[in-house]
Design a protein around this motif. Structure first.
Motif, PDB file in Angstrom:
ATOM      1  N   ILE A 146      33.764  26.391 104.447  1.00 48.29           N
ATOM      2  CA  ILE A 146      33.825  25.763 103.128  1.00 48.29           C
ATOM      3  C   ILE A 146      32.689  24.745 102.902  1.00 48.29           C
ATOM      4  CG2 ILE A 146      35.308  23.730 103.545  1.00 48.29           C
ATOM      5  CD1 ILE A 146      35.827  26.403 100.808  1.00 48.29           C
ATOM      6  N   SER A 147      32.033  24.334 103.987  1.00 43.87           N
ATOM      7  CA  SER A 147      30.934  23.385 103.865  1.00 43.87           C
ATOM      8  C   SER A 147      29.671  24.108 103.364  1.00 43.87           C
ATOM      9  CB  SER A 147      30.665  22.756 105.232  1.00 43.87           C
ATOM     10  OG  SER A 147      29.455  22.063 105.215  1.00 43.87           O
ATOM     11  N   ILE A 148      28.944  23.457 102.476  1.00 44.64           N
ATOM     12  CA  ILE A 148      27.710  24.064 101.965  1.00 44.64           C
ATOM     13  C   ILE A 148      26.522  23.541 102.781  1.00 44.64           C
ATOM     14  CG2 ILE A 148      26.191  24.274  99.953  1.00 44.64           C
ATOM     15  CD1 ILE A 148      28.656  23.939  98.175  1.00 44.64           C
TER      16      ILE A 148
ATOM     17  N   GLU B 297      23.286  23.613 102.503  1.00 38.89           N
ATOM     18  CA  GLU B 297      22.213  22.886 101.813  1.00 38.89           C
ATOM     19  C   GLU B 297      22.609  21.443 101.491  1.00 38.89           C
ATOM     20  OE1 GLU B 297      23.431  25.803 101.088  1.00 38.89           O
ATOM     21  OE2 GLU B 297      21.883  27.231 100.497  1.00 38.89           O
ATOM     22  N   ARG B 298      23.894  21.145 101.563  1.00 40.01           N
ATOM     23  CA  ARG B 298      24.363  19.807 101.215  1.00 40.01           C
ATOM     24  C   ARG B 298      24.819  19.031 102.441  1.00 40.01           C
ATOM     25  NH1 ARG B 298      26.785  19.708  95.421  1.00 40.01           N
ATOM     26  NH2 ARG B 298      27.174  17.613  96.110  1.00 40.01           N
ATOM     27  N   GLU B 299      24.608  19.567 103.618  1.00 40.25           N
ATOM     28  CA  GLU B 299      25.172  18.965 104.815  1.00 40.25           C
ATOM     29  C   GLU B 299      24.875  17.466 104.896  1.00 40.25           C
ATOM     30  OE1 GLU B 299      24.664  20.066 109.362  1.00 40.25           O
ATOM     31  OE2 GLU B 299      25.910  21.464 108.226  1.00 40.25           O
ATOM     32  N   ASN B 300      25.888  16.696 105.243  1.00 38.08           N
ATOM     33  CA  ASN B 300      25.766  15.247 105.283  1.00 38.08           C
ATOM     34  C   ASN B 300      26.836  14.703 106.229  1.00 38.08           C
ATOM     35  OD1 ASN B 300      25.504  12.540 104.777  1.00 38.08           O
ATOM     36  ND2 ASN B 300      25.451  12.752 102.543  1.00 38.08           N
ATOM     37  N   LYS B 301      26.529  14.812 107.526  1.00 43.43           N
ATOM     38  CA  LYS B 301      27.548  14.457 108.514  1.00 43.43           C
ATOM     39  C   LYS B 301      27.812  12.952 108.569  1.00 43.43           C
ATOM     40  CE  LYS B 301      27.568  18.502 111.275  1.00 43.43           C
ATOM     41  NZ  LYS B 301      27.350  19.203 112.525  1.00 43.43           N
ATOM     42  N   LYS B 302      26.797  12.197 108.174  1.00 47.37           N
ATOM     43  CA  LYS B 302      26.981  10.745 108.161  1.00 47.37           C
ATOM     44  C   LYS B 302      28.065  10.375 107.156  1.00 47.37           C
ATOM     45  CE  LYS B 302      23.511   7.264 108.409  1.00 47.37           C
ATOM     46  NZ  LYS B 302      22.126   6.981 107.952  1.00 47.37           N
ATOM     47  N   HIS B 303      27.956  11.003 106.001  1.00 47.57           N
ATOM     48  CA  HIS B 303      28.928  10.753 104.948  1.00 47.57           C
ATOM     49  C   HIS B 303      30.317  11.214 105.389  1.00 47.57           C
ATOM     50  CE1 HIS B 303      29.970   9.794 100.885  1.00 47.57           C
ATOM     51  NE2 HIS B 303      30.492  10.982 100.674  1.00 47.57           N
ATOM     52  N   GLN B 304      30.351  12.378 106.008  1.00 50.08           N
ATOM     53  CA  GLN B 304      31.608  12.897 106.527  1.00 50.08           C
ATOM     54  C   GLN B 304      32.239  11.897 107.490  1.00 50.08           C
ATOM     55  OE1 GLN B 304      31.216  15.908 109.551  1.00 50.08           O
ATOM     56  NE2 GLN B 304      33.072  16.967 108.944  1.00 50.08           N
TER      57      GLN B 304
ATOM     58  N   LEU C  52      33.832   8.844 105.928  1.00 49.63           N
ATOM     59  CA  LEU C  52      35.115   9.101 105.271  1.00 49.63           C
ATOM     60  C   LEU C  52      36.211   9.457 106.260  1.00 49.63           C
ATOM     61  CD1 LEU C  52      33.597  11.161 102.365  1.00 49.63           C
ATOM     62  CD2 LEU C  52      34.784   8.986 102.106  1.00 49.63           C
ATOM     63  N   MET C  53      35.789  10.037 107.377  1.00 51.40           N
ATOM     64  CA  MET C  53      36.751  10.445 108.403  1.00 51.40           C
ATOM     65  C   MET C  53      36.217   9.937 109.742  1.00 51.40           C
ATOM     66  SD  MET C  53      38.390  14.255 108.807  1.00 51.40           S
ATOM     67  CE  MET C  53      36.859  15.136 109.116  1.00 51.40           C
TER      68      MET C  53
ATOM     69  N   LYS D  29      33.213  28.411  97.903  1.00 54.23           N
ATOM     70  CA  LYS D  29      32.823  27.045  98.251  1.00 54.23           C
ATOM     71  C   LYS D  29      31.981  26.340  97.202  1.00 54.23           C
ATOM     72  CE  LYS D  29      28.796  28.328 100.957  1.00 54.23           C
ATOM     73  NZ  LYS D  29      28.365  28.727 102.292  1.00 54.23           N
TER      74      LYS D  29
ATOM     75  N   SER E  61      34.607  18.137 104.918  1.00 56.48           N
ATOM     76  CA  SER E  61      33.779  19.143 105.564  1.00 56.48           C
ATOM     77  C   SER E  61      32.428  18.545 105.959  1.00 56.48           C
ATOM     78  CB  SER E  61      33.600  20.356 104.653  1.00 56.48           C
ATOM     79  OG  SER E  61      33.324  19.942 103.337  1.00 56.48           O
ATOM     80  N   ASN E  62      31.613  19.317 106.653  1.00 54.31           N
ATOM     81  CA  ASN E  62      30.342  18.794 107.162  1.00 54.31           C
ATOM     82  C   ASN E  62      29.391  18.335 106.068  1.00 54.31           C
ATOM     83  OD1 ASN E  62      31.165  19.265 109.747  1.00 54.31           O
ATOM     84  ND2 ASN E  62      30.229  21.310 109.857  1.00 54.31           N
ATOM     85  N   ASP E  63      29.640  18.750 104.826  1.00 54.55           N
ATOM     86  CA  ASP E  63      28.801  18.273 103.731  1.00 54.55           C
ATOM     87  C   ASP E  63      29.392  17.014 103.094  1.00 54.55           C
ATOM     88  OD1 ASP E  63      30.977  19.395 102.505  1.00 54.55           O
ATOM     89  OD2 ASP E  63      29.882  21.043 101.573  1.00 54.55           O
ATOM     90  N   GLY E  64      30.453  16.465 103.699  1.00 55.86           N
ATOM     91  CA  GLY E  64      31.023  15.219 103.213  1.00 55.86           C
ATOM     92  C   GLY E  64      31.926  15.380 102.007  1.00 55.86           C
TER      93      GLY E  64
END
Ligand code: SF4
Lengths: 254, 398
Positions: free
Chosen positions: A219-221, A223-230, A233-234, B15, B46-49
């Motif tokens: 479900i993660s896109i 091109e938008r990956e942003n693990k820091k943001h993830q 939040l978690m 998605k 998810s990994n895209d926040g």
């Protein structure tokens, strides 16, 4: 030299209220209030204890509105080190201001108290999402959590409605408290009635977890990956108990 | 094909829909499994926040249409899959019991024809509600061109029903989604609006627009949004930065999705819904948002003569115009100042964030800085420096 007096109470909410009622009657200005189990005696400190009196505790609680009671219970469930003194002053001022207390945010006990209370509400809300159950082979849903505040009681109220027809157990791992739910009732126990390493999972549990992890990764896109943001939040401290994060958790330095 | 592979294909095709919101439903439920939470709950990120609240899947990705921007378009050579209603129920119920999700977001490509597709969606949702007694949150997509009677049926089963407008102008829709038109979307929106009650789409409807696939300006976009909010009482418009998935001469040549722009649009949308701003307050015709500063600050700097505002005096709507102050803070200020005169220190104690607000307010006639610092140059410079270099994503649930 003046000795610092710490008032101590017997580790439960109603004991604390009883103590506070007595302190208010005696017009004391407590510097520190601690539960017995947290109190550490030092050379220059001295402690005082009053006898528990359920009557005056009840009388005091009856003077407080529902909203005020809810707030002090939230503060009580927090892990804040000076929560008892905050509750003392919050109650004392509530007797004076009634529900206007919530607008008296220039008072230290109010802005601190409301901040602590909100923090507890917020953590409870987070755990409504982050709690993960696993199905055991005896049809019981079992979850482990490790919250900062003592929220299992507040959290269970949520699952009591949501999973009303299921049997479930939530364990607060650090505090060693279990909430057991069956047929509309919750029970709290703190022995190891269920030994976690003896738990046996339902035969489909693996497949369902695999489906979920599959969904989670898909479900993660990219091109938008942003693990820091993830991560903001978690936060990492939750990963151990969140099944879709357990692989990342295993690989990370803990 | 096993359910594992289907889930992979049909989550992958779903998605790009930005909505994952699960809030606002007051549907009563005393029996069965689950309930809806009025404030919405995020279960994971998810990994895209982005927040994961719902099991977001398509029923099928085998589409008869050929929208330029869409991964599922007929002319794409990709693997196709279709869930059976029972498979969707199996995943939903098992995920829900384990508290992975708040419910289901079921969308679909158009298979065979719109009504056939709608029937499949209705069958699935009705199975969940009636056979499995599932009372968690369900958001379903209305299929364009489906009959009003099927919309009516589906609306009674779900919490939220939505139709995507996709693009802000008829011309753009014609260009990129030739099988669709604005009318077919607004027709559904109208029907939902007119029938909404506690047993029909109780959580209201939403829609989505793709950002950056066409030449439409931000002004066009927020204007469209405010029209939609007004005409159809939408709960939310979602904005989805255009992802370069397909190659087509009709599509822009970009490699990176315009995330910052998407973020600005969410901020502007927020200002229109909760702060009393109008599209024309925020932008001139054909303009786009400033990517360096957020829309509220941009507005405030343009209207600096309205500032600084005195915290102890100005009314609720004026408070809302102050950058950094939202409805919660504004309400708190109004309540507290009846009890005492508010100073900068009090604001901090009250939990009002001063980071931006301090440039635009006075407390009891005191300015935070030296008084002659109250000018556009000083404030603008400070705020640009403070703006986080990395974009922040808005929470995608209400
Ligand atoms: S109708 Fe929907 S699924 Fe089909 S191509 Fe267009 S956007 Fe994609």
């Amino acid at each position: 030299m003046n000795r610092v007096v710490t008032y101590i109470y017997d580790d439960t909410f109603i004991d604390l209220i009883s103590l506070i009622a007595k302190l208010i009657i005696n017009k004391a200005r407590p510097y520190s209030i601690q539960s017995k189990k947290n109190y550490v005696a030092t050379l220059f400190s001295e402690y005082k204890e009053y006898e528990f009196d359920p009557k005056i505790a009840k009388k005091l609680l009856n003077k407080l509105s529902h909203k005020i009671k809810k707030t002090i219970i939230n503060i009580y469930l927090s892990n804040n080190k000076s929560k008892e003194v905050v509750i003392y002053y919050f109650i004392k001022n509530s007797l004076k201001y009634k529900d206007d207390i919530f607008q008296m945010r220039n008072l230290k006990c109010v802005h601190e108290g409301l901040k602590i209370s909100k923090n507890v509400t917020r953590e409870t809300h987070k755990f409504k999402g982050f709690t993960r159950f696993k199905l055991l082979n005896n049809d019981v849903l079992y979850a482990e959590i490790s919250p900062t505040n003592d929220i299992i009681f507040l959290l269970s109220k949520h699952f009591k409605v949501r999973l009303r027809n299921e049997k479930w157990v939530i364990k607060d791992v650090e505090r060693n408290i279990y909430c057991i739910y069956e047929k509309g009732k919750t029970y709290y126990v703190n022995d190891n009635v269920l030994e976690a390493n003896k738990l046996e999972f339902d035969e489909n549990e693996n497949q369902i977890e695999k489906l979920w992890k599959n969904f989670f990764n898909t479900i993660s896109i990219k091109e938008r990956e942003n693990k820091k943001h993830q991560m903001s939040l978690m936060p990492k401290k939750h990963w151990k108990y969140i099944v879709e994060m357990e692989d990342v958790y295993e690989k990370s330095d803990k | 094909m096993d359910v594992q592979e289907k889930l992979q294909i049909l989550a992958d095709s779903a998605k790009y829909d930005a909505s994952c919101s699960s809030s606002g439903s007051k549907r009563a439920s005393k029996k069965g499994l689950g309930n809806a939470s009025i404030s919405g709950i995020c279960h994971s990120y998810s990994n895209d926040g982005r927040c994961i609240s719902l099991l977001k899947i398509l029923l099928t990705n085998a589409c008869i249409y050929d929208c330029e921007y869409c991964i599922n378009r007929r002319s794409n050579n990709i693997k196709r899959a279709t869930f059976t209603p029972e498979e969707i129920c199996y995943i939903t119920i098992n995920f829900y019991k384990r508290n992975y999700i708040e419910g289901l977001f079921l969308s679909s490509a158009v298979i065979k024809n719109p009504d056939y597709t709608m029937d499949l969606i209705i069958n699935t949702v009705s199975l969940l509600r009636n056979k499995y007694n599932f009372n968690g949150y369900i958001h379903a997509k209305a299929i364009l061109g489906a009959s009003p009677s099927s919309i009516k049926k589906l609306g009674q089963l779900v919490d939220r029903l939505s139709a995507n407008i996709e693009l802000p102008s008829e011309a753009s829709i014609k260009l990129l989604a030739p099988d669709k038109n604005e009318k077919s979307v607004t027709k559904i929106m109208k029907q939902i609006k007119e029938n909404k009650n506690k047993n029909f789409v109780p959580a209201g409807q939403s829609t989505q627009m793709i950002i950056g696939a066409t030449n439409d300006s931000d002004y066009d976009i927020i204007n469209k949004s405010s029209q939609l909010y007004q005409n159809y009482s939408l709960k939310r418009v979602f904005y989805s930065a255009y992802m370069p998935i397909n190659q087509s001469p009709l599509l822009p040549m970009v490699t990176i999705p315009p995330l910052k722009r998407e973020h600005r649009l969410y901020q502007a949308d927020w200002l229109m819904r909760f702060y009393g701003f109008k599209a024309k307050d925020l932008l001139e015709k054909d303009d786009n948002f400033n990517l360096l500063l957020d829309p509220k600050i941009t507005w405030a700097l343009k209207n600096l003569s309205e500032f600084p505002k005195e915290i102890n005096k100005v009314n609720y709507y004026e408070l809302l115009k102050i950058p950094g102050i939202g409805p919660t803070s504004a309400k708190r200020i109004i309540k507290c100042r009846k009890k005492f005169k508010i100073t900068f220190l009090d604001l901090k104690k009250m939990g009002v964030v001063l980071k931006r607000a301090k440039y635009f307010i006075t407390c009891d006639n005191q300015y935070y800085f030296k008084r002659d610092n109250f000018n556009k140059n000083f404030i603008e410079k400070k705020l640009i420096l403070e703006e986080k270099p990395q974009y922040e994503q808005m929470r995608l649930f209400e």
